[in-house]
Enzyme design. Structure first.
Site, mmCIF file in Angstrom:
data_model
loop_
_atom_site.group_PDB
_atom_site.id
_atom_site.type_symbol
_atom_site.label_atom_id
_atom_site.label_comp_id
_atom_site.label_asym_id
_atom_site.label_seq_id
_atom_site.Cartn_x
_atom_site.Cartn_y
_atom_site.Cartn_z
ATOM 1 N N ASP A 110 0.876 -1.161 0.000
ATOM 2 C CA ASP A 110 0.000 0.000 0.000
ATOM 3 C C ASP A 110 0.924 1.224 0.000
ATOM 4 O O ASP A 110 2.122 1.105 0.290
ATOM 5 C CB ASP A 110 -0.889 -0.035 1.245
ATOM 6 C CG ASP A 110 -1.718 1.217 1.404
ATOM 7 O OD1 ASP A 110 -2.289 1.667 0.400
ATOM 8 O OD2 ASP A 110 -1.762 1.754 2.524
ATOM 9 N N ASP A 136 -0.092 5.107 0.954
ATOM 10 C CA ASP A 136 -0.287 6.073 2.031
ATOM 11 C C ASP A 136 -0.106 5.428 3.401
ATOM 12 O O ASP A 136 -0.725 4.395 3.699
ATOM 13 C CB ASP A 136 -1.682 6.693 1.947
ATOM 14 C CG ASP A 136 -1.842 7.595 0.730
ATOM 15 O OD1 ASP A 136 -0.840 7.817 0.036
ATOM 16 O OD2 ASP A 136 -2.968 8.064 0.485
#
Length: 424
Positions: free
Chosen positions: A194, A196
């Site tokens: 991922d 963020d």
């Protein structure tokens, strides 16, 4: 571990003392004169102190062998303990790490004696034995790898072991990752991150929102979505709509201000050396993420596309949204593209939006994650250093540094890291 043949007596020899050249040669020269059969050997050096264990079998005079070994070790000023008897090796737990059923990695800042004692006590309570321990990291966290044997194997036993160690990890303030030993542990070939709050620090959309003067509104929607309280697709549309009217040049400005998570470069660099395919699957935006992926040399990237008309954000996204289900589908797509079974994939994320992706991968790692993700992850890392991922994959800090030196990368003095945030 090889067993003694019928009619032979097992003899366990343990040599300790200051590490120095010639200890092994003197010991094995003495053993060779007695025609022993080698069964097992283990050696470790801790801060210059040698511990060498040798298990042999003899069909001659074991007491004479003991005397010869003691005399030989006296010539090099080493201490030696010799155990003779048929009971050696009968214990189902008396084995080297080659026969262990599981590997557990303990990470802490630091790992205290109290924490280690709590882990050992819990393992003993469920009938698990520690076969071997090695240090794998001294910064940014302290790490130890334990090779374990359990009396029973299978899914139920695995679940019991993981639950027990998860409980003690929370109470002792350490991270513990558990995997079955064997080829599968060393067969990982693809890692998807991922973006963020995982590969990079902070939330990109909140940085964009700051330019639009709607930071608080966007942050509130983001938090609710990450907690699993809002559907991600709806929340994304709500947040992006608040960005309408921003000049597209803001995307480049934000991309230039993004800071990678500590250890991100080291992690990707090391995984690529090992032949891993590495990439990102994000609910963020391609226009911001693609330059980061290119800089790190990532193999693939999947994210949302912001619509831009006449140099201005319209407040809409183009195409299918990379949401919770979309992240899992992207992982499947990239794994198929590189012909890598999902069992050999690792997914790393921090929010509820990553649940399906982590559940799809052979190993799902929750990184400083929300409770909803930690509950379904195979391992949880609660320290803000991404290179801790390497340690739970079995890579040591010494191996990372040796590879960096070989590639001409200057090693920095280990930094003084702040204590991690609360684990609430």
């Amino acid at each position: 571990m090889t067993e003694a043949a019928p009619g032979q007596t097992p003899v366990l020899i343990t040599v300790t003392g200051p590490d120095k050249p010639g200890v092994s040669s003197v010991l094995f020269a003495a053993l060779s004169k007695h025609g022993v059969r080698m069964l097992d050997v283990e050696q470790v050096v801790i801060r210059g102190q040698l511990v060498l264990g040798v298990l042999v079998a003899t069909d001659k005079d074991p007491e004479g062998l003991q005397e010869a070994v003691e005399q030989a070790m006296a010539t090099v000023a080493m201490q030696v303990a010799v155990r003779i008897g048929e009971d050696i090796g009968d214990d189902p737990f008396a084995q080297s790490s080659r026969g262990s059923s599981h590997a557990a990695v303990i990470l802490g800042h630091p790992v205290t004696a109290r924490a280690f004692a709590a882990v050992a006590e819990r393992l003993a309570a469920i009938g698990a034995n520690i076969d071997a321990i090695r240090s794998i990291a001294d910064y940014p966290v302290t790490g130890f790898e334990l090779h374990l044997s359990v009396k029973e194997n299978g899914p139920d036993a695995d679940d019991e072991l993981r639950r027990a160690l998860a409980d003690v990890a929370r109470s002792a303030g350490v991270d513990i990752a558990v995997e079955q030993e064997g080829l599968s542990r060393r067969a990982k070939r693809l890692v998807v991150f991922d973006v963020d709050s995982t590969l990079v620090q902070g939330e990109v959309i909140e940085m964009l929102a700051a330019h639009a003067g709607v930071e608080q509104e966007v942050a509130a929607i983001t938090d609710a979505a990450m907690r699993g309280e809002l559907d991600f697709t709806q929340s994304l549309h709500q947040r992006v709509a608040l960005l309408a009217g921003l000049p597209a040049s803001v995307l480049d400005e934000v991309a230039g201000r993004i800071e990678l998570t500590p250890g991100a470069r080291t992690t990707v660099r090391t995984l690529k050396r090992l032949g891993f395919r590495c990439g990102v699957v994000s609910g963020g935006f391609t226009q911001v993420i693609a330059p980061i992926a290119e800089e790190l040399g990532l193999d693939f990237c999947a994210a949302n596309q912001l619509e831009i008309v006449d140099g201005t954000l319209t407040g809409r996204v183009v195409g299918d949204v990379v949401d919770r289900a979309g992240k899992a589908e992207a992982l499947k797509r990239f794994a198929a593209e590189y012909d890598i079974p999902l069992e050999q994939c690792v997914a790393v994320g921090d929010g509820a939006n990553d649940i399906d992706m982590l559940s799809t991968a052979g190993m799902g790692v929750a990184f400083n994650a929300k409770p909803a993700l930690r509950e379904v992850a195979d391992a949880a890392l609660n320290y803000p250093y991404l290179d801790a991922l390497l340690f739970i994959l079995g890579v040591t800090r010494a191996e990372v540094e040796a590879a960096d030196i070989a590639d001409g990368i200057e090693l920095r003095k280990p930094p003084t890291y702040p204590l991690p945030p609360s684990r609430s």
